[in-house]
Write a protein that holds these residues in place. Structure first.
Motif, PDB file in Angstrom:
ATOM      1  N   GLY A  34      72.517  43.357  15.915  1.00  0.00           N
ATOM      2  CA  GLY A  34      71.756  44.357  15.170  1.00  0.00           C
ATOM      3  C   GLY A  34      70.559  43.764  14.461  1.00  0.00           C
ATOM      4  N   TRP A  35      69.630  44.635  14.137  1.00  0.00           N
ATOM      5  CA  TRP A  35      68.493  44.285  13.283  1.00  0.00           C
ATOM      6  C   TRP A  35      68.578  45.155  12.024  1.00  0.00           C
ATOM      7  N   PHE A  36      68.373  44.523  10.909  1.00  0.00           N
ATOM      8  CA  PHE A  36      68.299  45.191   9.625  1.00  0.00           C
ATOM      9  C   PHE A  36      66.986  44.785   8.964  1.00  0.00           C
ATOM     10  N   ARG A  37      66.606  45.491   7.932  1.00  0.00           N
ATOM     11  CA  ARG A  37      65.406  45.123   7.196  1.00  0.00           C
ATOM     12  C   ARG A  37      65.598  45.424   5.718  1.00  0.00           C
ATOM     13  N   GLN A  38      64.845  44.678   4.925  1.00  0.00           N
ATOM     14  CA  GLN A  38      64.886  44.891   3.477  1.00  0.00           C
ATOM     15  C   GLN A  38      63.477  44.796   2.920  1.00  0.00           C
ATOM     16  N   VAL A  47      68.383  49.044  11.270  1.00  0.00           N
ATOM     17  CA  VAL A  47      67.239  49.388  12.107  1.00  0.00           C
ATOM     18  C   VAL A  47      67.694  49.749  13.525  1.00  0.00           C
ATOM     19  N   ALA A  48      68.413  48.825  14.167  1.00  0.00           N
ATOM     20  CA  ALA A  48      68.808  49.050  15.559  1.00  0.00           C
ATOM     21  C   ALA A  48      69.959  48.122  15.913  1.00  0.00           C
ATOM     22  N   VAL A  49      70.714  48.506  16.937  1.00  0.00           N
ATOM     23  CA  VAL A  49      71.820  47.678  17.415  1.00  0.00           C
ATOM     24  C   VAL A  49      71.934  47.837  18.927  1.00  0.00           C
ATOM     25  N   ILE A  69      65.291  47.842  21.147  1.00  0.00           N
ATOM     26  CA  ILE A  69      66.094  46.626  21.079  1.00  0.00           C
ATOM     27  C   ILE A  69      66.595  46.298  22.472  1.00  0.00           C
ATOM     28  N   SER A  70      66.615  45.013  22.786  1.00  0.00           N
ATOM     29  CA  SER A  70      67.113  44.562  24.079  1.00  0.00           C
ATOM     30  C   SER A  70      67.687  43.162  23.928  1.00  0.00           C
ATOM     31  N   TRP A  79      65.874  40.913  21.245  1.00  0.00           N
ATOM     32  CA  TRP A  79      64.511  41.209  20.823  1.00  0.00           C
ATOM     33  C   TRP A  79      64.444  42.576  20.152  1.00  0.00           C
ATOM     34  N   LEU A  80      63.459  42.720  19.306  1.00  0.00           N
ATOM     35  CA  LEU A  80      63.144  44.020  18.743  1.00  0.00           C
ATOM     36  C   LEU A  80      61.654  44.250  18.964  1.00  0.00           C
ATOM     37  N   GLN A  81      61.327  45.119  19.878  1.00  0.00           N
ATOM     38  CA  GLN A  81      59.947  45.491  20.139  1.00  0.00           C
ATOM     39  C   GLN A  81      59.567  46.617  19.186  1.00  0.00           C
TER      40      GLN A  81
END
Length: 123
Positions: A34-38, A47-49, A69-70, A79-81
């Protein structure tokens, strides 16, 4: 599992960036990623998984249709495009790995976290 995020930077609104997260270990495919943000003064948000196989993805409504996400399990990389970036996308972005289920958007489901990479979008 050790995670190393990279690819952040300064970009104008409307531009694109691609974040990378390299993972150590031979069990990468067992983990959903996953991608998270702060953002400053705000709580960390999902953000995405992507599932371990890469066959399933899930996005926060705020990024749906703009972020993708891929992963490549042979390269131990996710990656997170990020396209059509907005000022409100400015944050430190973190990649994370979890293995309880197919995927999860809750941060407590993740066992390992990268160090974060700064994304700044100028308006």
């Amino acid at each position: 599992v050790q995670l190393q995020a990279s690819g952040g930077g300064l970009v104008q609104a409307g531009g694109s960036l691609r974040l990378s997260c390299a993972a150590s270990g031979r069990t990468f495919r067992r983990y959903f990623m996953g991608w998270f943000r702060q953002a400053p003064g705000k709580e960390r948000e999902f953000v995405a998984v992507v599932s371990g196989s890469g066959g399933s993805t899930y996005y926060a409504d705020s990024v749906k249709g703009r972020f993708f996400i891929s992963r490549d399990n042979a390269k131990n990389t996710v990656w997170l495009q990020m396209n059509s970036l907005k000022a409100e996308d400015t944050a430190v972005y973190y990649c994370a790995a979890g293995n309880s289920g197919t995927y999860d958007s809750r941060d407590h489901a993740y066992d390992y976290w990268g160090q974060g990479t700064q994304v700044t979008v100028s308006s």
